[in-house]
Design an enzyme around this catalytic site. Structure first.
Site: not given
Length: 494
Positions: A48, A64, A107-108, A168, A223
């Site tokens: 990402d 990422q 994470y993102s 997330r 997401e």
């Protein structure tokens, strides 16, 4: 490729000896699939795009990153800086998994400006002794010297009641002095959702609730949310997982798309039209947007998908980012065009004008592995028109336009080695208007196709032999009058 163990996937980059890193780097550099004008990992896996922002004269683009191989493991943020979104300088890993909360990956997330400083909001991923996921939302500040300093504790320490730990990808935007975070979530019924938080000081975040759409049962997880207003329309972007294919729609393993309409930010209600895919090709996911120096809305996506193996994996690396696109709304429709700054990569312009018919024509001296090709369809009496790029005696990437159906199809069945598992070897889209223009950006192992000046985009990785450099055209029956303009693209391998 042998299966990676849990220990291998969660080994820290900092704990690996320099000799191993150099060996990995040498392996990647020898890959025949390395791109020349796309952001790609120096080693390991990219996914990402994260933290996209224009701040104090510079663009910052992160992604990422798992450094140690072409698999999803312990994630870092890897960051680039640019003046124009064409030439990039690598800053390197910036947000690292170095606390308990992010022990299993940073994470993102997204970037935003607050009190004249650059901040990042991101998801920290931790696994307990039973391997249960614990997701928390954190903020980090970039100092004037470029160093990243994390806030001492999570700003959102748990998902709200009624939602799982699939929580997330916070995307922050500001409206009337209030900071809002849109966060991807899954409810306890295993349905994808987007949650909204608000803050006035970026430390204390209040949960406001769930964004209300008419997509009640639309996949088990959403997401990478993004929200913005474009030309008077509110846009909500997200990536639903668990959608069944419908004819030519939703054929990829996971989708990326948007709903457009009017959003009441106080009541959290989105009055919207249908969900539309952002890209109709094979390899596109997790897009994020930001404003450039001129206030244009720019989109960058991951040119790949989760849970798929790519031929470059064997060379120790995986994936790249798309070229940046400018988003506009015209006559109520979303248009996506390549940023104008990409024109600085152009060299060696060649043009040709003529008729295509059922006899396949090799366009001499048109050939190449890294080029931009603009095809103007000036007259079209053909039932189907065929355009082929990266051709050899055995390989070809085929674009077909069916005039009666206004259907554009990308076929990579003969494009060389194929990613797997992938449903089928073609992707198609139905155009709103007859095909009048194609603009192709071809790099060593990718093709991005912009149709009718941004009406549709189709993106794909192609793992073609390096000797496949030809460009051809023909028709099924009848003829079409075409203008070709080709530029070689000279990028410095990023």
């Amino acid at each position: 490729m042998s299966e990676w163990t849990k220990e291998q996937r969660y080994q820290k980059y900092e704990d690996v000896d320099q000799q191993t890193i150099e060996k990995l780097t040498e392996q990647v550099n020898q890959s025949e699939y390395r791109q020349t004008f796309h952001i790609q990992p120096q080693i390991g896996l990219l996914n990402d795009p994260n933290g996209l922002i224009y701040f104090k004269g510079n663009y910052y683009v992160s992604h990422q990153w798992f450094p140690l191989g072409p698999v999803h493991g312990l994630k870092y943020w890897y960051t680039y800086q640019s003046k124009d979104l064409v030439d990039f300088k690598a800053i390197g890993p910036t947000i690292k998994p170095d606390t308990k909360d992010d022990s299993h990956g940073v994470y993102s997330g997204s970037a935003f400006e607050y009190h004249d400083h650059l901040y990042y909001m991101y998801t920290a991923n931790h696994r307990d002794s039973d391997w249960n996921r614990i997701s928390t939302q954190h903020i980090a500040k970039m100092s004037k010297d470029g160093s990243i300093n994390k806030f001492p504790k999570a700003v959102i320490s748990a998902p709200p009641s009624g939602y799982t730990q699939h929580f997330r990808d916070p995307k922050v935007h500001v409206q009337d002095g209030v900071y809002y975070a849109m966060i991807a979530a899954q409810n306890i019924k295993k349905q994808g959702r987007i949650l909204q938080y608000r803050s006035t000081d970026i430390v204390n975040w209040e949960f406001q609730g769930e964004v209300q759409t008419n997509l009640d049962d639309f996949g088990y997880m959403w997401e990478c949310p993004d929200y913005f207003n474009l030309n008077g329309y509110d846009m909500l972007l997200f990536c639903p997982q668990g959608i069944d294919s419908e004819g030519e729609r939703f054929k990829n393993i996971y989708q990326s798309g948007y709903i457009m309409g009017q959003y009441d930010i106080n009541n959290l209600t989105m009055n919207h039209a249908d969900f539309h895919e952002l890209d109709y090709g094979f390899d596109f996911y997790a897009p994020q947007t930001f404003l450039d120096e001129n206030g244009q809305r720019i989109l960058i996506g991951w040119m790949g998908l989760p849970d798929i193996n790519y031929p470059s994996d064997a060379d120790g690396w995986a994936h790249c980012l798309t070229i940046p696109r400018v988003l506009t709304i015209e006559s109520g429709n979303l248009k996506q065009r390549p940023i104008k700054a990409l024109e600085k990569l152009r060299t060696n312009e060649e043009t040709a004008l003529g008729y295509a018919n059922k006899f396949t024509r090799q366009l001499h001296p048109y050939e190449g592995k890294q080029f931009e090709l603009i095809i103007d369809i000036l007259e079209n009496e053909a039932t189907e028109v065929y355009f082929e790029v990266r051709t050899s005696k055995t390989e070809s990437t085929l674009i077909t336009y069916n005039k009666r159906e206004q259907k554009l199809t990308l076929d990579r069945s003969e494009s060389g080695q194929l990613p797997e598992p992938v449903e089928g070897t073609t992707r198609s889209t139905y155009l709103d208007t007859p095909l009048s223009k194609l603009q192709l950006f071809v790099d060593t192992s990718s093709v991005e196709i912009f149709c009718n000046d941004g009406e549709r985009v189709m993106t794909a990785r192609i793992f073609t032999d390096e000797n496949a450099t030809g460009i051809k055209t023909s028709t099924e029956s009848g003829q079409t009058y075409l203008k070709f303009t080709k530029y070689d693209l000279k990028g410095d391998t990023i």
